[in-house]
Motif scaffolding. Sequence first.
Motif, short mmCIF file in Angstrom:
data_model
loop_
_atom_site.label_atom_id
_atom_site.label_comp_id
_atom_site.label_asym_id
_atom_site.label_seq_id
_atom_site.Cartn_x
_atom_site.Cartn_y
_atom_site.Cartn_z
N ILE A 6 0.85 -1.18 0.00
CA ILE A 6 0.00 0.00 0.00
C ILE A 6 0.89 1.24 0.00
O ILE A 6 1.72 1.41 0.90
CB ILE A 6 -0.93 0.03 1.23
CG1 ILE A 6 -1.82 -1.23 1.27
CG2 ILE A 6 -1.80 1.28 1.22
CD1 ILE A 6 -2.67 -1.34 2.52
N THR A 7 0.71 2.10 -1.00
CA THR A 7 1.52 3.32 -1.10
C THR A 7 0.70 4.42 -1.76
O THR A 7 -0.20 4.13 -2.56
CB THR A 7 2.79 3.06 -1.92
OG1 THR A 7 3.58 4.25 -1.98
CG2 THR A 7 2.48 2.61 -3.33
N PRO A 8 0.98 5.69 -1.46
CA PRO A 8 0.33 6.77 -2.19
C PRO A 8 0.71 6.71 -3.67
O PRO A 8 1.80 6.22 -4.03
CB PRO A 8 0.90 8.04 -1.54
CG PRO A 8 1.39 7.60 -0.20
CD PRO A 8 1.86 6.19 -0.39
N GLU A 36 -6.27 2.72 -5.31
CA GLU A 36 -7.46 3.38 -5.81
C GLU A 36 -7.59 3.12 -7.31
O GLU A 36 -6.60 2.78 -7.97
CB GLU A 36 -7.37 4.89 -5.55
CG GLU A 36 -7.39 5.28 -4.10
CD GLU A 36 -7.27 6.80 -3.93
OE1 GLU A 36 -8.28 7.43 -3.62
OE2 GLU A 36 -6.16 7.33 -4.14
N PRO A 37 -8.78 3.30 -7.87
CA PRO A 37 -8.93 3.15 -9.33
C PRO A 37 -8.08 4.19 -10.07
O PRO A 37 -7.81 5.28 -9.58
CB PRO A 37 -10.43 3.41 -9.56
CG PRO A 37 -11.08 3.14 -8.24
CD PRO A 37 -10.08 3.55 -7.21
N LEU A 50 -9.73 -0.75 -5.50
CA LEU A 50 -10.88 -0.44 -4.66
C LEU A 50 -12.05 -0.01 -5.53
O LEU A 50 -11.87 0.51 -6.63
CB LEU A 50 -10.53 0.66 -3.66
CG LEU A 50 -9.41 0.35 -2.66
CD1 LEU A 50 -9.17 1.57 -1.77
CD2 LEU A 50 -9.75 -0.86 -1.81
N PRO A 51 -13.27 -0.17 -5.06
CA PRO A 51 -14.43 0.25 -5.84
C PRO A 51 -14.54 1.78 -5.88
O PRO A 51 -13.93 2.49 -5.10
CB PRO A 51 -15.61 -0.36 -5.08
CG PRO A 51 -15.12 -0.50 -3.67
CD PRO A 51 -13.65 -0.82 -3.79
N ASP A 79 -12.92 1.03 2.39
CA ASP A 79 -13.11 -0.05 1.42
C ASP A 79 -12.04 -1.14 1.50
O ASP A 79 -12.20 -2.19 0.86
CB ASP A 79 -13.11 0.52 0.00
CG ASP A 79 -14.23 1.53 -0.22
OD1 ASP A 79 -15.29 1.37 0.40
OD2 ASP A 79 -14.03 2.47 -1.01
N GLY A 80 -10.97 -0.89 2.23
CA GLY A 80 -9.82 -1.78 2.16
C GLY A 80 -9.81 -2.94 3.13
O GLY A 80 -9.17 -3.96 2.85
N LEU A 81 -10.50 -2.83 4.27
CA LEU A 81 -10.38 -3.88 5.27
C LEU A 81 -10.94 -5.20 4.75
O LEU A 81 -10.33 -6.27 4.95
CB LEU A 81 -11.09 -3.48 6.57
CG LEU A 81 -10.94 -4.45 7.73
CD1 LEU A 81 -9.47 -4.72 8.03
CD2 LEU A 81 -11.66 -3.93 8.97
#
Length: 405
Positions: A6-8, A36-37, A50-51, A79-81
């Motif tokens: 997970i990274t920006p 993210e999309p 993620l949606p 949305d990630g958990l």
Amino acid sequence: MRAVLITPPLHSHLRAFEALAQELTRRGHEAIFVTEPGIVLQGGAAQVTLPGPAARPQPRRLLPEILAGARRTDRLCRDGLSVIRDLAPDVVLGDQMEPASGLLARAAGVPLVSVACAVPMDPEPGIPLPFLGWPHDPTAGGLRRNLGGERVADLLMTPQTRVIRRWAQAWTLGDLGRLQDCLSPDLALSQMAPGFDYPRPANGGHIAAVGPFRKGQVAQDFPDDIRPDPQRPFVYASLGTLQGHRARLLARIARACRQAGAQVLVSHAGSLTEDQARAIPADWVRSFVPQQAVLERADLCVTHAGLNTTLECLAAGVPMLAIPLTHDQPGVAARIERCGAGLRLQPWQRGTGRIAQAVRDLLSDPAFRQAAAQFAAQAPGWQGAAGAIDRVEAMIRTSARARAR
């Protein structure tokens, strides 16, 4: 082993994480990004999106950037958990600048490895926050000054703090509020070259300084249409991928280098129009250049003090004039000056004359190149992504043995 990353969505951070993912995959592990999309990865890395709608473009100004970061953290937590639980990873590799990685790992009960793509955020007495260019000072006065800087940072980061606290409370994770609260206490992987960071005797035992994760890249050719005069100093100037739009500053740098008797190549990372690029009084202006090949020829690099460029300069033995602009660049610039591999200019020292004098000083004093050369001599031993994943594997083995007891 299955690792979630997970990274920006920042260019340099994505490339660093992709190097870790490639090393994991090379060893037979699984590496899966949660993004993210709209985030495009290189090298065929596995990705769970993620949606919802695509992420907005990254703002360039500080306060909008903080708000965007808070929204991203909120979305990842919201949305990630469920995604993390479905993936059932053995470890989460989380960027230190994305607190959602630490929150999600704790909520899912998964071991966390923090990844410092830039200056490590881990607290240490005497070390200021990365965005401050203050020196290492563990005296009472230095600690008071650092505390004042942290209070200002807490105010600026209020939107992020609110998001962290809300999800920490929702998941009963304790009193978490700062970025630092979401870091791993067990292992932090740092791209810092060994010996470049400030000393961390109190809390730095878990930080592995392995050098740039992207190591051993394909050899680059110097551009055929750029032919520096070997009888004159050759200066390379770049403000990185996010600050290349600063045409006026690039023009001052180019003018100053020429006043100092040097020829100068400016790279603006595709951030200027053709008219803006033509207005820069450099010998050569390019959107992009093969930076490693250019540094092999350069006598000096004028840089924004981004960590990636800084490490490439140290690996090539090239001294630097640091003109930090944002993020952790003031902290990197302070370390450049501390180790003797260059000089830095403060915001009020960026006139053409002051830049020209700094260029003259750096080109005329061999001590700066000698200090950079000491890092270049050590660079072949920097462990990079391979050393980073060695540490991750060792941590997971230790964790498994502890659970088996």
